[in-house]
Scaffold this motif. Structure first.
Motif, PDB file in Angstrom:
ATOM      1  N   MET A 192       0.825  -1.208   0.000  1.00  0.00           N
ATOM      2  CA  MET A 192       0.000   0.000   0.000  1.00  0.00           C
ATOM      3  C   MET A 192       0.856   1.253   0.000  1.00  0.00           C
ATOM      4  O   MET A 192       1.778   1.391   0.791  1.00  0.00           O
ATOM      5  N   SER A 193       0.508   2.161  -0.892  1.00  0.00           N
ATOM      6  CA  SER A 193       1.259   3.407  -1.016  1.00  0.00           C
ATOM      7  C   SER A 193       0.347   4.518  -1.500  1.00  0.00           C
ATOM      8  O   SER A 193      -0.698   4.277  -2.102  1.00  0.00           O
ATOM      9  N   VAL A 194       0.766   5.754  -1.225  1.00  0.00           N
ATOM     10  CA  VAL A 194       0.082   6.957  -1.725  1.00  0.00           C
ATOM     11  C   VAL A 194       1.148   7.850  -2.332  1.00  0.00           C
ATOM     12  O   VAL A 194       2.222   8.038  -1.746  1.00  0.00           O
ATOM     13  N   ARG A 195       0.875   8.405  -3.504  1.00  0.00           N
ATOM     14  CA  ARG A 195       1.856   9.271  -4.150  1.00  0.00           C
ATOM     15  C   ARG A 195       1.166  10.376  -4.935  1.00  0.00           C
ATOM     16  O   ARG A 195      -0.029  10.280  -5.254  1.00  0.00           O
ATOM     17  N   THR A 196       1.935  11.415  -5.258  1.00  0.00           N
ATOM     18  CA  THR A 196       1.442  12.462  -6.144  1.00  0.00           C
ATOM     19  C   THR A 196       1.583  11.985  -7.587  1.00  0.00           C
ATOM     20  O   THR A 196       2.350  11.063  -7.888  1.00  0.00           O
ATOM     21  N   LYS A 197       0.887  12.637  -8.493  1.00  0.00           N
ATOM     22  CA  LYS A 197       0.903  12.216  -9.888  1.00  0.00           C
ATOM     23  C   LYS A 197       2.219  12.541 -10.584  1.00  0.00           C
ATOM     24  O   LYS A 197       2.485  12.029 -11.676  1.00  0.00           O
ATOM     25  N   LYS A 198       3.041  13.369  -9.967  1.00  0.00           N
ATOM     26  CA  LYS A 198       4.315  13.677 -10.626  1.00  0.00           C
ATOM     27  C   LYS A 198       5.325  12.538 -10.491  1.00  0.00           C
ATOM     28  O   LYS A 198       6.339  12.521 -11.189  1.00  0.00           O
ATOM     29  N   VAL A 199       5.058  11.591  -9.592  1.00  0.00           N
ATOM     30  CA  VAL A 199       5.943  10.429  -9.437  1.00  0.00           C
ATOM     31  C   VAL A 199       5.624   9.433 -10.540  1.00  0.00           C
ATOM     32  O   VAL A 199       4.538   8.860 -10.578  1.00  0.00           O
ATOM     33  N   GLN A 200       6.571   9.229 -11.443  1.00  0.00           N
ATOM     34  CA  GLN A 200       6.345   8.392 -12.616  1.00  0.00           C
ATOM     35  C   GLN A 200       7.163   7.093 -12.534  1.00  0.00           C
ATOM     36  O   GLN A 200       8.273   7.058 -12.000  1.00  0.00           O
ATOM     37  N   ASP A 201       6.570   6.046 -13.094  1.00  0.00           N
ATOM     38  CA  ASP A 201       7.236   4.744 -13.229  1.00  0.00           C
ATOM     39  C   ASP A 201       7.573   4.109 -11.886  1.00  0.00           C
ATOM     40  O   ASP A 201       8.557   3.370 -11.777  1.00  0.00           O
ATOM     41  N   PHE A 202       6.758   4.404 -10.884  1.00  0.00           N
ATOM     42  CA  PHE A 202       6.945   3.753  -9.584  1.00  0.00           C
ATOM     43  C   PHE A 202       6.108   2.487  -9.538  1.00  0.00           C
ATOM     44  O   PHE A 202       4.908   2.508  -9.830  1.00  0.00           O
ATOM     45  N   ARG A 203       6.733   1.389  -9.143  1.00  0.00           N
ATOM     46  CA  ARG A 203       6.021   0.117  -8.998  1.00  0.00           C
ATOM     47  C   ARG A 203       6.389  -0.493  -7.652  1.00  0.00           C
ATOM     48  O   ARG A 203       7.570  -0.727  -7.379  1.00  0.00           O
ATOM     49  N   TYR A 204       5.376  -0.745  -6.849  1.00  0.00           N
ATOM     50  CA  TYR A 204       5.559  -1.334  -5.524  1.00  0.00           C
ATOM     51  C   TYR A 204       5.353  -2.829  -5.687  1.00  0.00           C
ATOM     52  O   TYR A 204       4.224  -3.307  -5.782  1.00  0.00           O
ATOM     53  N   ASP A 205       6.429  -3.595  -5.728  1.00  0.00           N
ATOM     54  CA  ASP A 205       6.290  -4.998  -6.080  1.00  0.00           C
ATOM     55  C   ASP A 205       5.705  -5.814  -4.930  1.00  0.00           C
ATOM     56  O   ASP A 205       5.505  -5.327  -3.825  1.00  0.00           O
ATOM     57  N   ARG A 206       5.471  -7.085  -5.207  1.00  0.00           N
ATOM     58  CA  ARG A 206       4.779  -7.950  -4.250  1.00  0.00           C
ATOM     59  C   ARG A 206       5.610  -8.221  -2.999  1.00  0.00           C
ATOM     60  O   ARG A 206       5.101  -8.711  -2.007  1.00  0.00           O
ATOM     61  N   LEU A 207       6.902  -7.916  -3.063  1.00  0.00           N
ATOM     62  CA  LEU A 207       7.769  -8.170  -1.921  1.00  0.00           C
ATOM     63  C   LEU A 207       7.942  -6.940  -1.040  1.00  0.00           C
ATOM     64  O   LEU A 207       8.720  -6.958  -0.082  1.00  0.00           O
ATOM     65  N   HIS A 208       7.236  -5.837  -1.348  1.00  0.00           N
ATOM     66  CA  HIS A 208       7.410  -4.580  -0.613  1.00  0.00           C
ATOM     67  C   HIS A 208       8.852  -4.092  -0.728  1.00  0.00           C
ATOM     68  O   HIS A 208       9.397  -3.540   0.219  1.00  0.00           O
ATOM     69  N   SER A 209       9.455  -4.281  -1.885  1.00  0.00           N
ATOM     70  CA  SER A 209      10.861  -3.918  -2.084  1.00  0.00           C
ATOM     71  C   SER A 209      10.974  -3.004  -3.303  1.00  0.00           C
ATOM     72  O   SER A 209      11.366  -3.448  -4.383  1.00  0.00           O
ATOM     73  N   PRO A 210      10.619  -1.732  -3.151  1.00  0.00           N
ATOM     74  CA  PRO A 210      10.607  -0.840  -4.318  1.00  0.00           C
ATOM     75  C   PRO A 210      12.012  -0.567  -4.843  1.00  0.00           C
ATOM     76  O   PRO A 210      12.977  -0.483  -4.085  1.00  0.00           O
ATOM     77  N   ARG A 211      12.113  -0.445  -6.147  1.00  0.00           N
ATOM     78  CA  ARG A 211      13.359  -0.035  -6.793  1.00  0.00           C
ATOM     79  C   ARG A 211      13.123   1.321  -7.443  1.00  0.00           C
ATOM     80  O   ARG A 211      12.058   1.575  -8.020  1.00  0.00           O
ATOM     81  N   PHE A 212      14.120   2.185  -7.358  1.00  0.00           N
ATOM     82  CA  PHE A 212      13.966   3.558  -7.840  1.00  0.00           C
ATOM     83  C   PHE A 212      14.878   3.853  -9.025  1.00  0.00           C
ATOM     84  O   PHE A 212      15.098   5.007  -9.381  1.00  0.00           O
ATOM     85  N   HIS A 213      15.373   2.802  -9.675  1.00  0.00           N
ATOM     86  CA  HIS A 213      16.264   2.978 -10.817  1.00  0.00           C
ATOM     87  C   HIS A 213      15.619   3.827 -11.918  1.00  0.00           C
ATOM     88  O   HIS A 213      16.272   4.692 -12.504  1.00  0.00           O
ATOM     89  N   ARG A 214      14.341   3.560 -12.181  1.00  0.00           N
ATOM     90  CA  ARG A 214      13.676   4.183 -13.314  1.00  0.00           C
ATOM     91  C   ARG A 214      12.592   5.187 -12.910  1.00  0.00           C
ATOM     92  O   ARG A 214      11.872   5.693 -13.765  1.00  0.00           O
ATOM     93  N   VAL A 215      12.472   5.459 -11.634  1.00  0.00           N
ATOM     94  CA  VAL A 215      11.484   6.446 -11.177  1.00  0.00           C
ATOM     95  C   VAL A 215      11.961   7.842 -11.567  1.00  0.00           C
ATOM     96  O   VAL A 215      13.144   8.163 -11.476  1.00  0.00           O
ATOM     97  N   TRP A 216      11.022   8.670 -12.011  1.00  0.00           N
ATOM     98  CA  TRP A 216      11.359  10.044 -12.356  1.00  0.00           C
ATOM     99  C   TRP A 216      10.210  10.965 -11.973  1.00  0.00           C
ATOM    100  O   TRP A 216       9.090  10.518 -11.713  1.00  0.00           O
ATOM    101  N   LEU A 217      10.504  12.247 -11.921  1.00  0.00           N
ATOM    102  CA  LEU A 217       9.525  13.256 -11.513  1.00  0.00           C
ATOM    103  C   LEU A 217       9.108  14.086 -12.711  1.00  0.00           C
ATOM    104  O   LEU A 217       9.947  14.676 -13.395  1.00  0.00           O
ATOM    105  N   SER A 218       7.800  14.101 -12.946  1.00  0.00           N
ATOM    106  CA  SER A 218       7.253  14.858 -14.074  1.00  0.00           C
ATOM    107  C   SER A 218       7.011  16.305 -13.677  1.00  0.00           C
ATOM    108  O   SER A 218       6.570  16.594 -12.562  1.00  0.00           O
ATOM    109  N   ASN A 219       7.271  17.197 -14.593  1.00  0.00           N
ATOM    110  CA  ASN A 219       6.983  18.618 -14.369  1.00  0.00           C
ATOM    111  C   ASN A 219       5.577  18.985 -14.798  1.00  0.00           C
ATOM    112  O   ASN A 219       5.126  20.116 -14.596  1.00  0.00           O
ATOM    113  N   ASP A 220       4.861  18.007 -15.410  1.00  0.00           N
ATOM    114  CA  ASP A 220       3.530  18.295 -15.957  1.00  0.00           C
ATOM    115  C   ASP A 220       2.419  18.105 -14.940  1.00  0.00           C
ATOM    116  O   ASP A 220       1.328  18.634 -15.095  1.00  0.00           O
ATOM    117  N   ALA A 221       2.684  17.312 -13.879  1.00  0.00           N
ATOM    118  CA  ALA A 221       1.616  16.987 -12.917  1.00  0.00           C
ATOM    119  C   ALA A 221       1.339  18.160 -11.983  1.00  0.00           C
ATOM    120  O   ALA A 221       2.204  18.981 -11.709  1.00  0.00           O
TER     121      ALA A 221
END
Length: 528
Positions: free
Chosen positions: A499-528
Motif C-alpha cells: 500500500m502506497s500513496v503518491r502524487t501524480k508527478k511520481v512516474q514509473d513507480f512500482r511497488y512490487d509484491r515483496l514490498h521492495s521498491p526499486r527507484f532505478h527508473r522512477v522520475w519526476l514529471s513537471n507536468d503533474a
C-alpha cells in the motif's frame, strides 16, 4: 541463463470503489486505486529532482546482512544491487550483477558477472568481491542470512568475473535467494576499513544511489551514483527517506505537498486518500502476511495444543474486514491462495472455533487460561492490530501482556535475547518460499526466537530444493506446509497488500509484491 521461475502467476489490477470489500479469493488479485489514467506515464522520462519519501520505522541497519525489517528494503535496493534481479510485476528472475547463471549439475551453480561494475568507493565488483560477500553472509557472527546460504559448501573464484558455488545438496532455489539480502553486494574495502567490519550505518554498494547521511528517526538521504553501471540511470538526483512512524501522519504529508510518496501504509490510509483526485492511492498484490510469531521453545508455547488453541481462537475473517477493510486474505498459511507454492487444502485449516480452543487449553493443563507476554510495534495501527487479536484470544482464556516498542528494540529483545513469547508483525517478502519457511522456523532462522526445529521440518524443507521441476517443488511445499500448519508453529492471520500513496508527478513507480521498491527508473514529471 537459468530458466527457473519461482514466481508463479502474474496478477491483474483493476479499479474498485472505496466502499468495496474484496472477497478472500479476489483480494490478492485486485488493486484499490484511482482511475487508470492517473497512472499513465506523462511523457518521456526526464532527469533531475529529489524524490521525497515518507516511510515508517527507523532501520536497525543499512548493511543488507545485519538488518531484518521489511521496511529496510525501501532504502536497501536504492543503495545495493543484488546478484540476481527480478521483474517487479511477474517476479520472474532477471540478470543483474550476474549476467547469467547455470547449474552445471545439481550441486554446482556458476555465476558470470557483469564486467566493469564499481562500488561507490571505486572498488571493482569482481569474483573476489562476490566471494568475500557470500562468505561473509555465511560466517559473520551478526549475519541474519546464514540460513539462506546453508546449502552452500564453498565459494570459488573460477575466473576474474566468474564465481562457482559448490553445494552440500541440491538447492535449485538458490538463484532466487540471491535476489535478496544474501545477494546484495557490499564493498569489501568498506568492510575492511570499518571498525570490527561494522558498516550498519555506512553502506557502500553498487546501486543507483550513494549513501549521504542518516539521522535517526528523521532522515536517510541518498544521492545519484554518477558512475552507475546501467547507462542513463537513475533519473533522480537523489532521494530523501523521511522516517515518520505514524502512518496517518506520513500519508498526510503527501496530500500537504511535503512528500511525494508514502510507503508501508495500511488500508485506512488508502481508503482516505482515494478520495483525493490529485493523489494515486494503491493497494497491490503482496507476499507480505501478518502473523503471531511464537517462541515455541518456551512454555507454554512449547505445547502444540496451546499453539493450536491460539489458531482456533482467531476469527480471521473479522480481522481482515476490520483491519484490512477487506483488502487482505484470511489464511492459515503464509501465502495468497493463488501463489504457486500454496496448498489450498490447508489454507483454511483453522476455522474460528472458540470451544475447541478452550478444550485444547484444558487438555494442555490450562483450564483457567494462560497469560502470554507479547511484543508489538508502537504505532497506532500496530497497537490496534494486536489489541483486536488480543481480544479474540482473551475470549478463550489466553491473555496477552503487551509491550509496545520500536521494531529494532523488539527484534533485539524477542528474536535475539529470547524475551517474551510472541510478536505480531508483518512477515514475508522473500522471493522463494523456502526462504520464508527457513527464516521463520529453521533453527538458524532470524525469526525463530527459540532457535529450535523439528528434524522432520528440515527433511521436508530440504526436499523443496531437490528438483528444478515446478510440479515436484509444489508437491514438496505442500507437504512442508501441512507440517507447519498442523504443528501450529505460528498463528497466521491474513495476507496483506503493498500500500502506497503518491502524487501524480511520481512516474514509473512500482511497488512490487515483496514490498521492495526499486527507484532505478522512477522520475519526476513537471507536468503533474
Amino acid at each position: 541463463m537459468s530458466d527457473i521461475r519461482d514466481a508463479g502467476a502474474s496478477f491483474t489490477h483493476f479499479n474498485i470503489s472505496r466502499r468495496a470489500l474484496l472477497g478472500a479469493g479476489a483480494a490478492i488479485g485486485a488493486s484499490m486505486m484511482l482511475p487508470a489514467a492517473a497512472h499513465a506515464q506523462a511523457s518521456e522520462p526526464v532527469s533531475g529532482g529529489t524524490l521525497r519519501i515518507a516511510m515508517p520505522f527507523n532501520p536497525a541497519a543499512l548493511d543488507p546482512i545485519t538488518g531484518r525489517n521489511i521496511p529496510d528494503f525501501n532504502a536497501l535496493y536504492a543503495l545495493f544491487d543484488a546478484l540476481v534481479g527480478y521483474d517487479p510485476d511477474t517476479l520472474e528472475l532477471e540478470p543483474m550483477l550476474a549476467k547469467d547463471w547455470t547449474f552445471a549439475d545439481g550441486t554446482t551453480l556458476v555465476l558470470n558477472l557483469v564486467e566493469g561494475v564499481e562500488f561507490h568507493d571505486g572498488t571493482p565488483l569482481d569474483a573476489e568481491a562476490v566471494k568475500f560477500n557470500l562468505e561473509r553472509s555465511m560466517t559473520h557472527p551478526r549475519s541474519n542470512v546464514q540460513s539462506d546460504l546453508a546449502s552452500v559448501e564453498s565459494v570459488e573464484v573460477s575466473g576474474p568475473h566468474q564465481v562457482t558455488l559448490r553445494l552440500k545438496h541440491e538447492n535449485y532455489s538458490l538463484p532466487t535467494i540471491l535476489t535478496g539480502r544474501a545477494g546484495c553486494m557490499v564493498s569489501p574495502a568498506s568492510i575492511q576499513a570499518a571498525e570490527e567490519g561494522n558498516v550498519d550505518r555506512a553502506p557502500v554498494g553498487t546501486g543507483p544511489f550513494k549513501f549521504i547521511e542518516w539521522r535517526d528517526n528523521d532522515l536517510i538521504r541518498v544521492e545519484k551514483n554518477p558512475k552507475y553501471w546501467q547507462a542513463g540511470l537513475p533519473y533522480l538526483d537523489g532521494i530523501d527517506f523521511r522516517i515518520i512512524n505514524e502512518l496517518n501522519t506520513g500519508a498526510r504529508t503527501v496530500g500537504a505537498g511535503e512528500s511525494d510518496l508514502a510507503l508501508n501504509l495500511a488500508a485506512q490510509q488508502i481508503a482516505t486518500n482515494q478520495r483525493n483526485s490529485d493523489l494515486v492511492a494503491e493497494a497491490k498484490p503482496s507476499m507480505i502476511f501478518f502473523s503471531l510469531m511464537l517462541n515455541f521453545a518456551k512454555a507454554p508455547l512449547d505445547d502444540v495444543r496451546v499453539r493450536q488453541a491460539m489458531n482456533y481462537a482467531i476469527n480471521r475473517d473479522e480481522l481482515n474486514k476490520v483491519l484490512m477493510l477487506g483488502l487482505g486474505e484470511p489464511t492459515s498459511t503464509m501465502f495468497p491462495s493463488d501463489f504457486w507454492a500454496v496448498n489450498k487444502d490447508t489454507a483454511h485449516y483453522y476455522q474460528h472455533d472458540p470451544e475447541k480452543a478452550k478444550a485444547l487449553l484444558a487438555e494442555a493443563g490450562h483450564p483457567d487460561g494462560v497469560e502470554i507476554e507479547a511484543w508489538s510495534w508502537p504505532d497506532q495501527t500496530s497497537i490496534q492490530r494486536i489489541e483486536l487479536v488480543g481480544n479474540q484470544l482473551e475470549q478463550v482464556g489466553i491473555r496477552l501482556k503487551i509491550n509496545p516498542s520500536p521494531p529494532q528494540v523488539v527484534n533485539q529483545h524477542f528474536y535475539i535475547e529470547g524475551q517474551g513469547s510472541l510478536i505480531l508483525n508483518p512477515q514475508g517478502g522473500w522471493l522463494d518460499p523456502s526462504q520464508t519457511y527457513d527464516r521463520l522456523f529453521g533453527a538458524a532462522g532470524q525469526f525463530n526466537a527459540g532457535k529450535v526445529e523439528d528434524p522432520k521440518f528440515r527433511e521436508l524443507l530440504d526436499a523443496t530444493g531437490k528438483s528444478p521441476d515446478l510440479k515436484e517443488r509444489q508437491e514438496a511445499f505442500a507437504a512442508l506446509q501441512n507440517f507447519v500448519v498442523e504443528q501450529a508453529l505460528h498463528v497466521p492471520l491474513y495476507t496483506s497488500s503493498a500500500m502506497s500513496v503518491r502524487t501524480k508527478k511520481v512516474q514509473d513507480f512500482r511497488y512490487d509484491r515483496l514490498h521492495s521498491p526499486r527507484f532505478h527508473r522512477v522520475w519526476l514529471s513537471n507536468d503533474a
